[in-house]
Design an enzyme around this catalytic site. Structure first.
Site, PDB file in Angstrom:
ATOM      1  N   ARG A 193      39.528  -7.701  34.692  1.00  0.00           N
ATOM      2  CA  ARG A 193      39.537  -8.522  33.586  1.00  0.00           C
ATOM      3  C   ARG A 193      40.735  -9.869  34.011  1.00  0.00           C
ATOM      4  O   ARG A 193      40.414 -10.894  33.311  1.00  0.00           O
ATOM      5  CB  ARG A 193      39.741  -7.732  32.417  1.00  0.00           C
ATOM      6  CG  ARG A 193      38.791  -6.935  31.895  1.00  0.00           C
ATOM      7  CD  ARG A 193      39.317  -5.848  30.992  1.00  0.00           C
ATOM      8  NE  ARG A 193      39.546  -6.483  29.778  1.00  0.00           N
ATOM      9  CZ  ARG A 193      40.435  -6.003  28.714  1.00  0.00           C
ATOM     10  NH1 ARG A 193      40.447  -4.529  28.857  1.00  0.00           N
ATOM     11  NH2 ARG A 193      40.820  -6.402  27.712  1.00  0.00           N
ATOM     12  N   CYS A 254      48.307  -9.573  27.127  1.00  0.00           N
ATOM     13  CA  CYS A 254      47.073  -8.720  27.506  1.00  0.00           C
ATOM     14  C   CYS A 254      45.966  -9.452  26.911  1.00  0.00           C
ATOM     15  O   CYS A 254      45.857 -10.633  27.088  1.00  0.00           O
ATOM     16  CB  CYS A 254      47.108  -7.373  26.988  1.00  0.00           C
ATOM     17  SG  CYS A 254      47.603  -7.162  25.349  1.00  0.00           S
ATOM     18  N   ARG A 255      45.077  -8.830  26.017  1.00  0.00           N
ATOM     19  CA  ARG A 255      43.796  -9.588  25.227  1.00  0.00           C
ATOM     20  C   ARG A 255      44.254  -9.802  24.109  1.00  0.00           C
ATOM     21  O   ARG A 255      43.944 -10.876  23.379  1.00  0.00           O
ATOM     22  CB  ARG A 255      42.561  -8.778  25.401  1.00  0.00           C
ATOM     23  CG  ARG A 255      41.665  -9.248  24.531  1.00  0.00           C
ATOM     24  CD  ARG A 255      40.090  -8.610  24.657  1.00  0.00           C
ATOM     25  NE  ARG A 255      39.431  -8.615  23.725  1.00  0.00           N
ATOM     26  CZ  ARG A 255      38.290  -8.008  23.679  1.00  0.00           C
ATOM     27  NH1 ARG A 255      37.801  -7.340  24.549  1.00  0.00           N
ATOM     28  NH2 ARG A 255      37.583  -8.041  22.456  1.00  0.00           N
ATOM     29  N   LYS A 256      44.955  -8.823  23.224  1.00  0.00           N
ATOM     30  CA  LYS A 256      45.250  -8.955  21.779  1.00  0.00           C
ATOM     31  C   LYS A 256      46.454  -8.480  21.449  1.00  0.00           C
ATOM     32  O   LYS A 256      46.660  -8.260  20.363  1.00  0.00           O
ATOM     33  CB  LYS A 256      44.229  -8.345  20.946  1.00  0.00           C
ATOM     34  CG  LYS A 256      43.702  -6.918  21.479  1.00  0.00           C
ATOM     35  CD  LYS A 256      42.531  -6.402  20.478  1.00  0.00           C
ATOM     36  CE  LYS A 256      42.135  -4.835  20.973  1.00  0.00           C
ATOM     37  NZ  LYS A 256      40.924  -4.214  20.166  1.00  0.00           N
ATOM     38  N   GLY A 257      47.412  -8.065  22.453  1.00  0.00           N
ATOM     39  CA  GLY A 257      48.740  -7.794  22.048  1.00  0.00           C
ATOM     40  C   GLY A 257      48.963  -6.212  21.920  1.00  0.00           C
ATOM     41  O   GLY A 257      49.914  -5.850  21.250  1.00  0.00           O
ATOM     42  N   VAL A 258      47.899  -5.503  22.365  1.00  0.00           N
ATOM     43  CA  VAL A 258      48.077  -4.162  22.210  1.00  0.00           C
ATOM     44  C   VAL A 258      48.952  -3.452  23.474  1.00  0.00           C
ATOM     45  O   VAL A 258      49.787  -2.820  23.385  1.00  0.00           O
ATOM     46  CB  VAL A 258      46.792  -3.410  21.858  1.00  0.00           C
ATOM     47  CG1 VAL A 258      46.934  -1.877  21.871  1.00  0.00           C
ATOM     48  CG2 VAL A 258      46.466  -4.077  20.614  1.00  0.00           C
ATOM     49  N   THR A 259      47.962  -3.595  24.626  1.00  0.00           N
ATOM     50  CA  THR A 259      48.318  -2.995  25.739  1.00  0.00           C
ATOM     51  C   THR A 259      49.639  -3.590  26.556  1.00  0.00           C
ATOM     52  O   THR A 259      50.482  -3.072  27.385  1.00  0.00           O
ATOM     53  CB  THR A 259      47.432  -2.859  27.087  1.00  0.00           C
ATOM     54  OG1 THR A 259      46.755  -4.148  27.436  1.00  0.00           O
ATOM     55  CG2 THR A 259      46.181  -1.955  26.310  1.00  0.00           C
ATOM     56  N   SER A 281      47.974 -13.429  22.634  1.00  0.00           N
ATOM     57  CA  SER A 281      47.578 -13.211  24.216  1.00  0.00           C
ATOM     58  C   SER A 281      46.437 -13.871  24.414  1.00  0.00           C
ATOM     59  O   SER A 281      46.151 -15.118  23.918  1.00  0.00           O
ATOM     60  CB  SER A 281      47.265 -11.484  24.260  1.00  0.00           C
ATOM     61  OG  SER A 281      48.548 -11.022  24.511  1.00  0.00           O
TER      62      SER A 281
END
Length: 303
Positions: A193, A254-259, A281
């Site tokens: 990704r 990351c993609r949305k601030g989670v991982t 992100s």
């Protein structure tokens, strides 16, 4: 001199608690206003149902923390932080005050997925006494600790949220950083990704790829095969291998601030508590940033 140095060194609250410690706390009847447990599970739509699973079984005394409810629902981007008032009201209703030790877990098969996001959310809103259950619900079950389907009804508490802007980065700040390079930027998504060779899962109108100048450290690498956080020694070696200097400022994305919060957690375990998370992100960057700041092999391969 040595004494002065010791004074400067901040004593960090433990980021991780063991399943054994939590099981003993549950058994000793310690859950209450001083210790609250949260199930912060979230799964991709159409896979598992987090709230339903919580209602089926959870750590005795745990409340369900719904990340879909505790976010800025007005934002066009995914999973953005709620306001101070929204967060304070939400966690207050879960019986959490500024004096509560909060322990967060999730039921992901990896051992830990969304729990670090909630750990970071508490910290970004000024709460220091928060920990992640090391090994998660997966190991809680595996080790045979008690579970219940009994819903917990904690007495509501008053929580005062104060946003710590040093732990949060905005689009404008990350854009400025491309020029100033004051912060190292680390992306926690999978290599495919990040490079743009595999699609963003469940994404409409969001190609894969990464922010120019960011380094890739997939968050799953911070966990052992059994679902526990790796040791500080192993984590330090991983940062060193990627030439990420923990003595210097760091932004996680990351993609949305989670991982990305897994990067903040891993650095914290190594004694670095000041990693900032870029909340928008890739979900925000892809839609707002100048094309030359987005690096991806996606178009070339699909053309």
């Amino acid at each position: 001199m040595r004494r002065a140095e010791t004074m400067v060194h901040q004593v960090l609250y433990r980021a991780l608690v063991s399943t054994k410690w939590l099981a003993e706390s549950v058994r000793a009847g310690k859950l209450g206003p001083g210790l609250r447990v949260l199930d912060a599970s979230w799964y991709s739509p159409g896979t598992r149902e987090a709230r339903k699973e919580y209602l089926g079984r959870h750590v005795p005394g745990a409340s369900f923390f719904d990340i879909e409810e505790c976010r800025n629902t007005a934002s066009p981007y995914e999973m953005m932080l709620p306001s101070e008032a929204h967060f304070a009201d939400y966690v207050g209703r879960l019986g959490i005050s500024n004096q509560t030790h909060v322990v967060v877990y999730d039921g992901d098969n990896l051992g830990c997925f969304y729990a670090p996001r909630v750990w970071w959310m508490f910290r970004v809103f000024g709460h220091r006494t928060v920990s992640v259950l090391n090994g998660g619900f997966r190991n809680w079950l595996k080790e045979g600790h008690p579970v219940t389907s009994e819903p917990s009804r904690p007495e509501p508490a008053v929580f005062k949220a104060t946003l710590d802007r040093s732990l949060l980065k905005t689009y404008e700040q990350v854009l400025e950083n491309l020029e100033s390079k004051r912060f190292q930027l680390v992306d926690s998504r999978s290599q495919g990704r990040y490079l743009g060779t595999e699609p963003e899962p469940d994404a409409v109108g969001l190609d894969p790829g990464h922010i120019r100048g960011s380094v890739n450290m997939p968050f799953v690498d911070f966990l052992t095969a059994d679902g526990f956080e790796k040791s500080p020694e192993e984590l330090r070696a991983m940062f060193e291998a990627k030439k990420v200097n923990l003595a210097q400022p760091l932004i996680a994305t990351c993609r949305k601030g989670v991982t990305a919060c897994h990067i903040a957690l891993a650095a914290y375990v190594c004694g670095k508590p000041d990693v900032a998370v870029y909340d928008g992100s890739w979900s925000e960057w892809f839609r707002r940033a100048p094309p030359e700041t987005r690096v991806s092999q996606w178009r070339r391969e699909k053309a």
